[in-house]
Design a protein around this motif. Structure first.
Motif, PDB file in Angstrom:
ATOM      1  N   ASP A 196      -6.349  -6.450 -11.961  1.00  0.00           N
ATOM      2  CA  ASP A 196      -4.890  -6.218 -11.767  1.00  0.00           C
ATOM      3  C   ASP A 196      -4.380  -6.406 -10.201  1.00  0.00           C
ATOM      4  N   GLN A 197      -3.820  -7.503 -10.156  1.00  0.00           N
ATOM      5  CA  GLN A 197      -3.238  -7.877  -8.996  1.00  0.00           C
ATOM      6  C   GLN A 197      -2.297  -7.033  -8.212  1.00  0.00           C
ATOM      7  N   ALA A 198      -1.444  -6.489  -9.313  1.00  0.00           N
ATOM      8  CA  ALA A 198      -0.420  -5.601  -8.948  1.00  0.00           C
ATOM      9  C   ALA A 198      -1.061  -4.073  -8.190  1.00  0.00           C
ATOM     10  N   GLU A 199      -2.062  -3.862  -8.919  1.00  0.00           N
ATOM     11  CA  GLU A 199      -2.877  -2.594  -8.369  1.00  0.00           C
ATOM     12  C   GLU A 199      -3.469  -2.780  -7.079  1.00  0.00           C
ATOM     13  N   ALA A 200      -3.993  -3.959  -7.034  1.00  0.00           N
ATOM     14  CA  ALA A 200      -4.674  -4.300  -5.598  1.00  0.00           C
ATOM     15  C   ALA A 200      -3.810  -4.460  -4.651  1.00  0.00           C
ATOM     16  N   LEU A 201      -2.614  -5.065  -4.749  1.00  0.00           N
ATOM     17  CA  LEU A 201      -1.563  -5.203  -3.813  1.00  0.00           C
ATOM     18  C   LEU A 201      -1.220  -4.031  -3.339  1.00  0.00           C
ATOM     19  N   ALA A 202      -0.780  -3.003  -4.366  1.00  0.00           N
ATOM     20  CA  ALA A 202      -0.130  -1.547  -4.051  1.00  0.00           C
ATOM     21  C   ALA A 202      -1.247  -0.994  -3.250  1.00  0.00           C
ATOM     22  N   LEU A 203      -2.255  -0.812  -3.701  1.00  0.00           N
ATOM     23  CA  LEU A 203      -3.287   0.328  -3.065  1.00  0.00           C
ATOM     24  C   LEU A 203      -4.172  -0.195  -1.823  1.00  0.00           C
ATOM     25  N   ALA A 204      -4.505  -1.417  -1.675  1.00  0.00           N
ATOM     26  CA  ALA A 204      -5.398  -1.695  -1.001  1.00  0.00           C
ATOM     27  C   ALA A 204      -5.208  -1.921   0.455  1.00  0.00           C
ATOM     28  N   ASP A 205      -5.775  -1.629   1.704  1.00  0.00           N
ATOM     29  CA  ASP A 205      -5.895  -2.184   3.008  1.00  0.00           C
ATOM     30  C   ASP A 205      -6.060  -3.481   3.049  1.00  0.00           C
ATOM     31  N   ARG A 206      -7.316  -3.967   2.303  1.00  0.00           N
ATOM     32  CA  ARG A 206      -7.589  -5.317   2.508  1.00  0.00           C
ATOM     33  C   ARG A 206      -8.082  -5.851   1.024  1.00  0.00           C
ATOM     34  N   ILE A 207      -7.900  -6.862   0.414  1.00  0.00           N
ATOM     35  CA  ILE A 207      -8.323  -7.153  -0.918  1.00  0.00           C
ATOM     36  C   ILE A 207      -9.339  -8.630  -0.778  1.00  0.00           C
ATOM     37  N   VAL A 208     -10.191  -8.266  -1.462  1.00  0.00           N
ATOM     38  CA  VAL A 208     -11.436  -9.451  -1.431  1.00  0.00           C
ATOM     39  C   VAL A 208     -11.167 -10.104  -3.004  1.00  0.00           C
ATOM     40  N   VAL A 209     -10.704 -11.209  -2.919  1.00  0.00           N
ATOM     41  CA  VAL A 209     -10.554 -12.032  -4.314  1.00  0.00           C
ATOM     42  C   VAL A 209     -11.869 -12.763  -4.580  1.00  0.00           C
ATOM     43  N   MET A 210     -12.436 -12.447  -5.701  1.00  0.00           N
ATOM     44  CA  MET A 210     -13.768 -13.173  -6.118  1.00  0.00           C
ATOM     45  C   MET A 210     -13.699 -14.098  -7.166  1.00  0.00           C
ATOM     46  N   ILE A 218     -10.304 -13.360   1.644  1.00  0.00           N
ATOM     47  CA  ILE A 218     -10.342 -11.744   2.005  1.00  0.00           C
ATOM     48  C   ILE A 218      -8.902 -11.682   2.826  1.00  0.00           C
ATOM     49  N   GLY A 219      -8.072 -10.763   2.391  1.00  0.00           N
ATOM     50  CA  GLY A 219      -6.932 -10.668   3.703  1.00  0.00           C
ATOM     51  C   GLY A 219      -6.213  -9.400   3.183  1.00  0.00           C
ATOM     52  N   SER A 220      -5.037  -9.313   3.978  1.00  0.00           N
ATOM     53  CA  SER A 220      -4.051  -7.995   3.482  1.00  0.00           C
ATOM     54  C   SER A 220      -3.407  -8.352   2.223  1.00  0.00           C
ATOM     55  N   PRO A 221      -2.871  -7.379   1.756  1.00  0.00           N
ATOM     56  CA  PRO A 221      -1.955  -7.425   0.484  1.00  0.00           C
ATOM     57  C   PRO A 221      -1.014  -8.673   0.768  1.00  0.00           C
ATOM     58  N   GLU A 222      -0.245  -8.682   1.987  1.00  0.00           N
ATOM     59  CA  GLU A 222       0.790  -9.609   2.384  1.00  0.00           C
ATOM     60  C   GLU A 222       0.109 -11.068   2.376  1.00  0.00           C
ATOM     61  N   PRO A 228      -2.092 -17.410  -0.118  1.00  0.00           N
ATOM     62  CA  PRO A 228      -3.118 -18.007  -0.896  1.00  0.00           C
ATOM     63  C   PRO A 228      -3.649 -19.125  -0.133  1.00  0.00           C
ATOM     64  N   VAL A 229      -5.251 -19.161  -0.182  1.00  0.00           N
ATOM     65  CA  VAL A 229      -5.722 -20.312   0.466  1.00  0.00           C
ATOM     66  C   VAL A 229      -6.251 -21.333  -0.525  1.00  0.00           C
ATOM     67  N   SER A 230      -6.247 -21.011  -1.853  1.00  0.00           N
ATOM     68  CA  SER A 230      -6.756 -21.933  -2.870  1.00  0.00           C
ATOM     69  C   SER A 230      -5.781 -21.838  -4.159  1.00  0.00           C
ATOM     70  N   SER A 231      -5.941 -23.005  -5.184  1.00  0.00           N
ATOM     71  CA  SER A 231      -5.147 -22.888  -6.004  1.00  0.00           C
ATOM     72  C   SER A 231      -5.768 -21.625  -7.398  1.00  0.00           C
ATOM     73  N   PHE A 232      -6.966 -21.416  -7.057  1.00  0.00           N
ATOM     74  CA  PHE A 232      -7.455 -20.192  -7.894  1.00  0.00           C
ATOM     75  C   PHE A 232      -6.722 -18.754  -7.645  1.00  0.00           C
ATOM     76  N   VAL A 233      -6.321 -18.692  -6.102  1.00  0.00           N
ATOM     77  CA  VAL A 233      -5.948 -17.368  -5.652  1.00  0.00           C
ATOM     78  C   VAL A 233      -4.558 -17.571  -6.025  1.00  0.00           C
ATOM     79  N   ALA A 234      -3.878 -18.793  -5.706  1.00  0.00           N
ATOM     80  CA  ALA A 234      -2.340 -18.639  -6.073  1.00  0.00           C
ATOM     81  C   ALA A 234      -2.103 -18.353  -7.419  1.00  0.00           C
ATOM     82  N   ASP A 235      -2.799 -18.954  -8.422  1.00  0.00           N
ATOM     83  CA  ASP A 235      -2.731 -18.621  -9.955  1.00  0.00           C
ATOM     84  C   ASP A 235      -2.910 -17.164 -10.041  1.00  0.00           C
ATOM     85  N   PHE A 236      -3.995 -16.675  -9.201  1.00  0.00           N
ATOM     86  CA  PHE A 236      -4.280 -15.349  -9.905  1.00  0.00           C
ATOM     87  C   PHE A 236      -3.320 -14.366  -9.169  1.00  0.00           C
ATOM     88  N   VAL A 237      -2.448 -14.631  -8.294  1.00  0.00           N
ATOM     89  CA  VAL A 237      -1.323 -13.816  -7.941  1.00  0.00           C
ATOM     90  C   VAL A 237       0.037 -14.228  -8.156  1.00  0.00           C
TER      91      VAL A 237
END
Length: 341
Positions: A196-210, A218-222, A228-237
Motif C-alpha cells: 500500500d503506497q499510501a501506508e508507506a508514504l504516511a509512515l516511513a522515514d525512507r521507502i525501499v521500492v522493490m 530508495i528515498g524519502s516519501p517525498e 520516481p526514477v523509473s516507469s515502474f515506480v511512477a506507476d506504482f505511486v
C-alpha cells in the motif's frame, strides 16, 4: 560500524529451492529508522523480511545487526521482533498472558515480569484490557496486543508484515498514528512490509521500492512520491499517464508526438492526473468516464495518444460522457524518468 548501517544486508541472495527470489541485495538501515519495503506481490519484500527474522535460510551474503553477523543465528537469539499480518495471538490466553508469553520463555517471573507486561500494555493504550481474551477485542486492539508482545522483548529491530491490511480504513489511520508514536518514543528500528503506497508514504522515514527481488528506488516519501526514477515506480505511486521519450517526443499509441514545450532529457515522462491541463492544449480526447471524488472530478479520456486520466477541482465545469475536450501534457509538470520498462 556507522549508524547508517545498524542493520546491513550485504550481497544477500535468497531462494526457494532452485528459484532465486532476491538476488544480491544490498541495504543499509540506520538505528532508529522506520523503513517501508514497498512493492507488489512477488517482489521479494516479505522474503527479505523473513531472512532478517531468521525464518528463511540465506543462500549467500550476510545479515549484520549492531555490528554482529546474525546470518546463521537462530530466530530466537537474534534480537529481532516480528508482528505477523494475522497477529498470531493465543486465543485461550488473556491479553496479559499473550504479552507475557515471550518474557516467561526468557525466564522472567514475579514483579519484574509484571512490570514489563504492564508497561508494554500502557505503551499501546491497553492497560485496562489486560484480562480480556483476543476474541473480545477489535482488530485494532488485537494489533496493539501483538505490537506490545513484540516490544516488551526489547528487540533491536521490529519487523511488521502488512501490519494494517486486516483493518478497516478508520482503524488503519489510527494504527498508523499508534505505530509512529510507539516507534518514536522507543527509538526501535522498525521495518514494515506493505503493498500500500499510501501506508508507506504516511509512515516511513525512507521507502525501499522493490521489483522482482531487486531495489528499484530508495528515498524519502517525498522523493518517491514526487521524483520516481523509473516507469515502474511512477506507476506504482500513482502517475497514471506515463510515456517513453524518443528524440524529445512522446512515444504514444499513435506514434511520436511533439509536446507543447521542450521536455527534459529523460527516458520517459510521467504525469499524475492532476498535472494534465484540461480544456486547452494541442491534444484532443473524448470523455469515456467521469467520477466525482468530493473535492475533485476525475476524467478518463480516449485519445490518439492512448487513455489519459485527468483530474480537476470539483468546482470546475463538469463535462458529460462523449464530450470532446482539448488537453495538454505540460512538460514542466512531468516527472522525468531515468529508466523505462
Amino acid at each position: 560500524m556507522s549508524d547508517a548501517s545498524y542493520l546491513s544486508l550485504q550481497k544477500l541472495t535468497l531462494a526457494y529451492g532452485d528459484t532465486v527470489a532476491v538476488p544480491d541485495l544490498d541495504l543499509d538501515i540506520a538505528k532508529g529508522e522506520l523503513i517501508a519495503l514497498l512493492g507488489p506481490s512477488g517482489c521479494g519484500k516479505t522474503t527479505t523480511m523473513r531472512a532478517v527474522a531468521g525464518l528463511l535460510p540465506v543462500k549467500s551474503g550476510h545479515v549484520r545487526l549492531d555490528g554482529a553477523d546474525i546470518t546463521h543465528v537462530s530466530p530466537n537469539k537474534r534480537a529481532v521482533g516480528l508482528v505477523f499480518q494475522s497477529y498470531a495471538l493465543f486465543p485461550h490466553l488473556s491479553v496479559y498472558e499473550n504479552v507475557a508469553f515471550g518474557l516467561k520463555l526468557k525466564g522472567l517471573r514475579g514483579a519484574e515480569l509484571d512490570k514489563k507486561v504492564r508497561s508494554g500494555l500502557t505503551s499501546v493504550g491497553l492497560s485496562t484490557f489486560a484480562d480480556r481474551k483476543p476474541a473480545e477485542l477489535s482488530g485494532g486492539q488485537q494489533q496493539r496486543v501483538a505490537l506490545a508482545r513484540s516490544m516488551v522483548m526489547e528487540p533491536k529491530v521490529l519487523l511488521l508484515d502488512e501490519p494494517l491490511s486486516n483493518l478497516d480504513a478508520r482503524l488503519r489511520l489510527e494504527m498508523r498514528t499508534e505505530l509512529q508514536r510507539v516507534q518514536k518514543e522507543t527509538g526501535v528500528t522498525m521495518i514494515f512490509v506493505t503493498h500500500d503506497q499510501a501506508e508507506a508514504l504516511a509512515l516511513a522515514d525512507r521507502i525501499v521500492v522493490m521489483k522482482a527481488g531487486k531495489i528499484e528506488q530508495i528515498g524519502s516519501p517525498e522523493d518517491i512520491y514526487n521524483r520516481p526514477v523509473s516507469s515502474f515506480v511512477a506507476d506504482f505511486v500513482g502517475f497514471e499517464n506515463i510515456f517513453p521519450l524518443e528524440n524529445g517526443r512522446l512515444r504514444t499509441a499513435s506514434g511520436l508526438e511533439e509536446l507543447s514545450s521542450q521536455p527534459p532529457s529523460a527516458a520517459g515522462l510521467a504525469w499524475r492526473p492532476r498535472m494534465v491541463s484540461l480544456g486547452t492544449g494541442p491534444f484532443r480526447g473524448t470523455v469515456r468516464g467521469t467520477s466525482f471524488a468530493g473535492d475533485s472530478r476525475e476524467y478518463l479520456l480516449d485519445t490518439p495518444l492512448g487513455a489519459i486520466k485527468a483530474e480537476v477541482e470539483a468546482s470546475a465545469p463538469a463535462h458529460p460522457l462523449g464530450a470532446e475536450l482539448a488537453f495538454d501534457l505540460p512538460a514542466h509538470k512531468a516527472a522525468p524518468l531515468s529508466t523505462f520498462s
